[in-house]
Write an enzyme that holds these catalytic residues in place. Structure first.
Site, short mmCIF file in Angstrom:
data_model
loop_
_atom_site.label_atom_id
_atom_site.label_comp_id
_atom_site.label_asym_id
_atom_site.label_seq_id
_atom_site.Cartn_x
_atom_site.Cartn_y
_atom_site.Cartn_z
N HIS A 211 71.62 26.14 18.91
CA HIS A 211 72.91 26.71 18.52
C HIS A 211 73.20 28.05 19.19
CE1 HIS A 211 72.02 23.66 15.60
NE2 HIS A 211 70.99 24.36 15.17
N ARG B 69 56.65 24.56 6.40
CA ARG B 69 57.95 25.22 6.29
C ARG B 69 58.97 24.28 5.63
NH1 ARG B 69 62.17 25.38 11.09
NH2 ARG B 69 63.80 26.62 10.10
N PRO C 10 61.41 26.86 18.35
CA PRO C 10 60.92 27.81 17.36
C PRO C 10 60.75 27.22 15.97
CG PRO C 10 63.17 28.35 18.01
CD PRO C 10 62.70 27.28 18.92
N ASN C 11 59.67 27.63 15.36
CA ASN C 11 59.29 27.33 13.99
C ASN C 11 58.85 25.89 13.76
OD1 ASN C 11 59.86 30.02 13.04
ND2 ASN C 11 62.02 29.49 13.27
N HIS D 241 66.92 16.24 16.27
CA HIS D 241 66.81 17.16 15.14
C HIS D 241 66.30 16.38 13.94
CE1 HIS D 241 68.71 20.40 17.27
NE2 HIS D 241 69.57 19.51 17.73
N ILE D 242 65.38 16.97 13.23
CA ILE D 242 64.77 16.33 12.07
C ILE D 242 65.77 16.25 10.93
CG2 ILE D 242 62.95 16.59 10.34
CD1 ILE D 242 61.30 17.98 12.64
N SER D 243 66.48 17.34 10.68
CA SER D 243 67.47 17.37 9.60
C SER D 243 68.85 17.01 10.17
CB SER D 243 67.52 18.76 8.96
OG SER D 243 68.05 19.71 9.86
N ALA E 174 66.44 26.30 16.38
CA ALA E 174 67.59 27.20 16.27
C ALA E 174 68.19 27.56 17.63
CB ALA E 174 67.19 28.46 15.50
N ARG F 287 75.15 25.65 12.56
CA ARG F 287 74.28 24.60 13.10
C ARG F 287 75.07 23.40 13.63
NH1 ARG F 287 69.00 25.98 11.67
NH2 ARG F 287 68.87 27.30 9.81
N GLU G 36 68.21 14.91 22.90
CA GLU G 36 68.17 16.01 21.93
C GLU G 36 67.89 15.40 20.56
OE1 GLU G 36 71.19 19.28 19.89
OE2 GLU G 36 71.86 18.15 21.64
N ASN H 59 63.64 19.13 20.92
CA ASN H 59 64.12 19.70 19.68
C ASN H 59 64.01 21.21 19.86
OD1 ASN H 59 64.60 20.70 17.13
ND2 ASN H 59 63.40 19.14 16.07
N ARG I 80 74.27 21.03 7.10
CA ARG I 80 73.73 22.37 6.85
C ARG I 80 74.78 23.43 7.18
NH1 ARG I 80 67.99 22.66 9.37
NH2 ARG I 80 67.88 24.43 7.96
N TYR J 134 62.08 19.45 6.01
CA TYR J 134 61.34 18.99 7.18
C TYR J 134 60.15 18.08 6.87
CZ TYR J 134 64.12 22.61 9.38
OH TYR J 134 65.17 23.36 9.82
N ASP K 186 71.79 25.11 29.99
CA ASP K 186 71.89 25.09 31.46
C ASP K 186 70.66 24.46 32.10
OD1 ASP K 186 74.39 26.28 31.41
OD2 ASP K 186 73.67 28.28 31.99
#
Length: 141
Positions: free
Chosen positions: A78, A18, A10-11, A98-100, A75, A109, A96, A72, A105, A23, A85
């Site tokens: 988390h 954004r 998402p996003n 993550h950009i940030s 959200a 998270r 896995e 990625n 944060r 990001y 699963d």
């Protein structure tokens, strides 16, 4: 030739628009061209969805025949036991990303339902996190 699926949650369709201070200013589609040019021997399949079940379906679809998945989940990382699963259920290795730096944060998270089932986790290197994930999958035996 290896086939790697990149699945964004998402996003992440809003990259470049954004929160550029978190990001960056580049869309993922633009960055994907950079990856394709750098790793010419890799076939990249890109998928993005804001819907949890669609991400699970895509993991099921690619999770037994591709050489790797870069995930990625945004959200959902988390919150989604279901995505965690799904990663556990498939045989294709999942990295896995993550950009940030999620640990710099909000505290919610800091929990990932994906990490325990992933081959590895790359966090906080901006879009270069995907590049590092590709390199790890290329070097995997």
């Amino acid at each position: 030739m290896k086939t790697i699926a990149i699945i964004n949650g998402p996003n992440l369709n809003l990259l470049g628009k954004r929160e550029p201070e978190v990001y960056g200013n580049q869309s993922f589609e633009t960055y994907l061209e950079t990856l394709r040019n750098k790793f010419k021997s890799i076939e990249f399949i890109y998928y993005q969805s804001n819907i949890e079940g669609e991400i699970i379906n895509k993991l099921h679809e690619v999770g037994f025949s591709y050489d790797g998945v870069i995930l990625n989940a945004g959200a959902y990382t988390h919150t989604s036991v279901g995505i965690g699963d799904a990663v556990k259920a498939i045989s294709t290795p999942v990295i896995e990303v993550h950009i940030s730096n999620t640990f710099s944060r909000e505290s919610f998270r800091h929990q990932s339902y994906i990490s325990p089932n992933a081959k590895g986790v790359i966090i906080g290197f901006g879009l270069q996190s995907y590049d590092l994930a590709v390199q790890s999958l290329i070097q995997a035996k």
